[in-house]
Structure formats: structure tokens, C-alpha cells
Design an enzyme around this catalytic site. Structure first.
Site, PDB file in Angstrom:
ATOM      1  N   HIS A 103       5.801  34.627  20.550  1.00 18.37           N
ATOM      2  CA  HIS A 103       4.923  34.340  19.418  1.00 18.37           C
ATOM      3  C   HIS A 103       5.068  32.857  19.084  1.00 18.37           C
ATOM      4  O   HIS A 103       6.127  32.264  19.302  1.00 18.37           O
ATOM      5  CB  HIS A 103       5.325  35.122  18.168  1.00 18.37           C
ATOM      6  CG  HIS A 103       5.196  36.605  18.266  1.00 18.37           C
ATOM      7  ND1 HIS A 103       6.243  37.412  18.646  1.00 18.37           N
ATOM      8  CD2 HIS A 103       4.163  37.429  17.990  1.00 18.37           C
ATOM      9  CE1 HIS A 103       5.860  38.678  18.609  1.00 18.37           C
ATOM     10  NE2 HIS A 103       4.606  38.717  18.226  1.00 18.37           N
ATOM     11  N   ASP A 106       8.087  32.062  17.027  1.00 19.75           N
ATOM     12  CA  ASP A 106       9.375  32.246  17.703  1.00 19.75           C
ATOM     13  C   ASP A 106       9.929  30.909  18.183  1.00 19.75           C
ATOM     14  O   ASP A 106      11.142  30.699  18.180  1.00 19.75           O
ATOM     15  CB  ASP A 106       9.229  33.157  18.938  1.00 19.75           C
ATOM     16  CG  ASP A 106       8.763  34.550  18.596  1.00 19.75           C
ATOM     17  OD1 ASP A 106       9.026  35.002  17.471  1.00 19.75           O
ATOM     18  OD2 ASP A 106       8.146  35.180  19.469  1.00 19.75           O
TER      19      ASP A 106
END
Length: 443
Positions: A103, A106
Site C-alpha cells: 500500500h 506502507d
């Protein structure tokens, strides 16, 4: 020189075979083994997810983080993001997998403003590009996290506030472009909060139109930037919302057909999401393959005694063999692969436990692949299916499907005794025995 976060593992995890006694070694997964005409690594296309493996501390709704994750200290800084990325790529290379997934949040700190986040993401994409060039690890897919931040409490694309919709659109633009820049082979959209908590304050049809418009915008931007990988939707029935609009494969199929988006999207199917929807994973994969919607999978499992998404490492060859069979039957992965959307148990606190979890899951997938190849090559199931439906290729079956028969014509033929149904066995138990025989016999 970067810090070694996994110093307990000296180098790349070896193939030790079934007779080996090393804990950090593959028992079944041999990347170069030829299965059904292709290398095992190329069949499975394994990826490690960034979020559970490197961005999660082990915290849950009942307690703080438990895992030994030194790279999460001072997590709001770019230096911490770089340390996390160092840990991730050290793990990818030592585990010996070809892909990873992430993501946007992240890999990049969010900062105080969206412009801060966009700059941080651009910086960390450049960092990832360097590490990918150094290690040869590739990006299976990227995505935007449109569910964690408080602004998305009522959804992203389906939020009642168009300003939230706009923020989500801006975030996806950057995440899609980052994925494209890094050579990602797919882009995934998971509607973690695209649903409702209560119908008392929800306009279902309005939210559905919002979601369709959002997906259309994503498809348009994909074409504008020249991204050639598929856009994948990941179904899930509920949790964190009471009901999500992407409930299962069939629901997403109907939605895409309704809004003329079938040519734009495929499916990323997760084992635990399938079981939460009341299906087997085999069912969801078979549905996607049959309808030309199959893209990729998240390999994990749930717990039959827990009614939520536990994201455990897969350990059931029985569960995955038939799903892998359907994938092989459909021609195998193209741009997709097996992403380990998995997390350790909170009591597995050592960094080396991350190796144990992935090694066991990868071996399970490898064994399932061998079983699937055995079933596929011997036509164990396909021949039985073809025989069972053979009469639909005859005069009566073809006449029905091609529109030459009507209710009236069929009634006349049945009344005249021309058509008399006869029972035939489905031989389910025999086929189950043959599947078990393949599971027990392959080596």
C-alpha cells in the site's frame, strides 16, 4: 552498508527436501523444478506483502504491539521508512521470492498535508526502485490504503462527503502512478470501508453510482498514463463494515456488468475473504476462471472458530489444491500470482518467525501445485465433467441453448414420449476419492 535485520538467517533459504531437518529450509518448494512444463517459481509467482510483514507491530483492538520490529521506531520519518524498506528487501532476497506488494502508506510517511505525503511517496518510490534494481525483486501489485485514516471512516469512493471522494481519487492517482513507475504488473483496489454500517443513514443506489464513477476514473487514468497491467478488485463480504459492496466474485461481476466495466477489471481473490462470504476458495476461483475474471490471489486462511479475517499463513494442501487446479485449468497466472497477505500470531514475536510462516505457506502452495498438476494432466476431473454434460452437445441440448426449442415445443415432445429423462450418477464420492489419491500420491 545497511543494517542486517535478519542476521539469524545467513543467506537465501535453501531447498532441503522432505527428508531435511533444517527449520529454515523449503521442503517442497524448489523454484527450478519443472511442473507441467514450467518452473515452479513461474507457476506460483509468490509475493510477500509489505503491510502485515513490515508495517504491523502486532497490535490489535485489545492490545499493543508485541513483535520485534526495530524499523518501526520513529515511524513518521523518512529515515524510518528507509530502514523498513531495508528490512523488507533483506527479507525478500533471503526468502528467495520474486515479488512483493504494498500500500502507499506502507512505504511512505503520511506527513501533515497531502502534498507532504505525495513528496514522501515519490522519495520512497525512488528508494524502492534502487533496491529492486539491486536485488531483482519485482512488484506484483501496488494499491492505495483508503481505509485506515479517520477521514475514511464512512468509506472512500462511497463516502457521503464528496471531499473525501476527491481525496481518495488524489491518493489513487499517486499510488497508480507509483505502481506504474516501479513496473508493477497489476494494480489492486480493495474497498475496505466501501459499504455501510447502518441502512438508517445510507443511500445504497447513490453510493453504488459513486463507486462506479470512481472505478471509471481509475480506468481512465490507467489508460492516460499508459499502465498496461490489469486493474484488480478484491472482494470481501464485511468487516470492517457490516456490509461491503464487493461481497464476493459474483457480486463484483454483476456490478461490473451493470456499469459497463467488465473490460476494465479482473479479480484478486483472497482465501479468508472467500470463507467469510460463506464460500470455499475453490468456488471463488472457479467462478472467476469460468467468467474470464481471474487475475490474482491472496494466499492465506482463516480460523473456523473465529468469525473474522485472521489472515493466517496457509497450511492446508487440501484447501488449496482444488483452487490451484482451477487456476491451471484456466491457463495459469499471467500477470497475477500468489501474494502472502498473511500475518504472524501476536505471540510469534521473533523476527525469524516471519521466515517460518512464509516457508510453511510457500511449501503448502508448492504441494498444492503438484496435486493440481496431477489432476490436470490426468484429466481426473475434466473428463468426468465433460461426460456429465455431453448431452448438451446433442440435438436436444443444442436446440435448447441455441433457441430452436421453446416451452411449447419441449412440452409437446415430452408429452409424446419423445423425451424421457433418465437418472445418472454424479459420482461425487468417486471424484473425491480420486482427488484424495492425488493428494496422497504426488511427490
Amino acid at each position: 552498508m545497511t543494517e542486517a535485520f535478519f542476521s539469524d538467517v545467513a543467506g537465501r533459504v535453501p531447498f532441503g527436501g522432505l527428508g531435511g531437518d533444517e527449520d529454515v529450509a523449503y521442503r517442497v518448494y524448489d523454484p527450478d523444478r519443472i511442473v507441467a512444463g514450467k518452473r515452479m517459481e513461474d507457476h506460483l509467482r509468490i509475493a510477500v506483502c509489505y503491510w502485515h510483514s513490515f508495517a504491523w507491530s502486532g497490535a490489535d483492538v485489545f492490545g499493543d504491539g508485541t513483535l520485534d520490529r526495530p524499523w518501526l521506531q520513529d515511524s513518521a520519518s523518512l529515515d524510518a521508512a528507509r530502514r523498513k524498506m531495508d528490512a523488507a528487501f533483506e527479507f525478500f532476497t533471503k526468502l528467495g521470492v520474486p515479488f512483493f506488494t504494498f500500500h502507499d502508506v506502507d512505504i511512505a510517511p503520511q506527513g501533515e498535508r497531502f502534498s507532504d505525503f505525495a513528496r514522501n511517496l515519490e522519495t520512497m518510490v525512488e528508494e524502492a526502485e534502487k533496491r529492486m534494481a539491486e536485488t531483482g525483486v519485482r512488484l506484483l501489485w501496488g494499491t492505495a490504503n483508503l481505509f485506515s485514516h479517520p477521514r475514511y471512516a464512512a468509506g472512500a469512493a462511497t463516502n457521503p462527503d464528496p471531499a473525501v471522494f476527491a481525496h481518495a481519487a488524489a491518493q489513487v492517482r499517486h499510488a497508480l502512478e507509483a505502481t506504474h513507475h516501479l513496473g508493477g504488473q497489476n494494480y489492486v483496489l480493495w474497498g475496505g470501508r466501501e459499504g455501510y454500517e447502518s441502512l438508517l443513514n445510507t443511500r445504497l443506489a447513490h453510493e453504488e453510482r459513486q463507486l462506479a464513477r470512481f472505478l471509471t476514473m481509475v480506468a481512465e487514468h490507467k489508460r492516460d498514463i499508459g499502465f498496461e497491467g490489469p486493474l484488480l478488485i478484491e472482494p470481501k463480504p464485511a468487516e470492517p463494515t457490516k456490509h461491503q459492496y464487493d461481497h464476493d466474485a459474483a457480486t463484483v461481476h454483476g456490478f461490473l456488468a451493470r456499469y459497463d466495466l467488465l473490460d476494465e477489471f479482473r479479480l484478486n481473490l483472497e482465501v479468508n475473504h472467500a470463507t467469510l462470504a460463506g464460500h470455499s476458495f475453490h468456488h471463488e476461483v472457479a467462478y472467476a476462471v469460468e467468467h474470464g475474471l481471474f487475475g490474482s490471489i491472496d494466499a492465506n486462511r482463516g480460523d473456523e472458530q473465529n468469525g473474522w479475517d485472521t489472515d493466517q499463513f496457509p497450511n492446508s494442501v487440501d484447501e488449496l489444491s482444488l483452487a490451484m487446479y482451477e487456476i491451471l485449468r484456466g491457463g495459469g497466472f499471467t500477470t497475477g500470482g500468489c501474494n502472502f497477505d498473511t500475518k504472524l500470531r501476536r505471540q510469534s514475536i521473533d523476527r525469524t518467525d516471519l521466515f517460518h510462516g512464509h516457508i510453511g505457506g510457500i511449501d503448502t502452495l508448492a504441494r498444492a501445485l503438484l496435486v493440481a498438476a496431477e489432476l490436470h494432466e490426468r484429466e481426473t476431473l475434466s473428463a468426468a465433467r465433460a461426460s456429465r454434460y455431453a448431452d448438451w452437445d446433442g440435438e436436444l441440448g443444442a436446440g435448447i441453448l441455441e433457441g430452436r426449442e421453446t416451452l411449447a415445443s419441449l412440452e409437446r415432445r415430452v408429452s409424446a414420449g419423445e423425451i424421457v429423462p433418465t437418472g445418472r450418477s454424479g459420482r461425487q464420492e468417486l471424484l473425491e476419492n480420486r482427488v484424495n489419491a492425488a493428494i496422497w500420491s504426488v511427490s
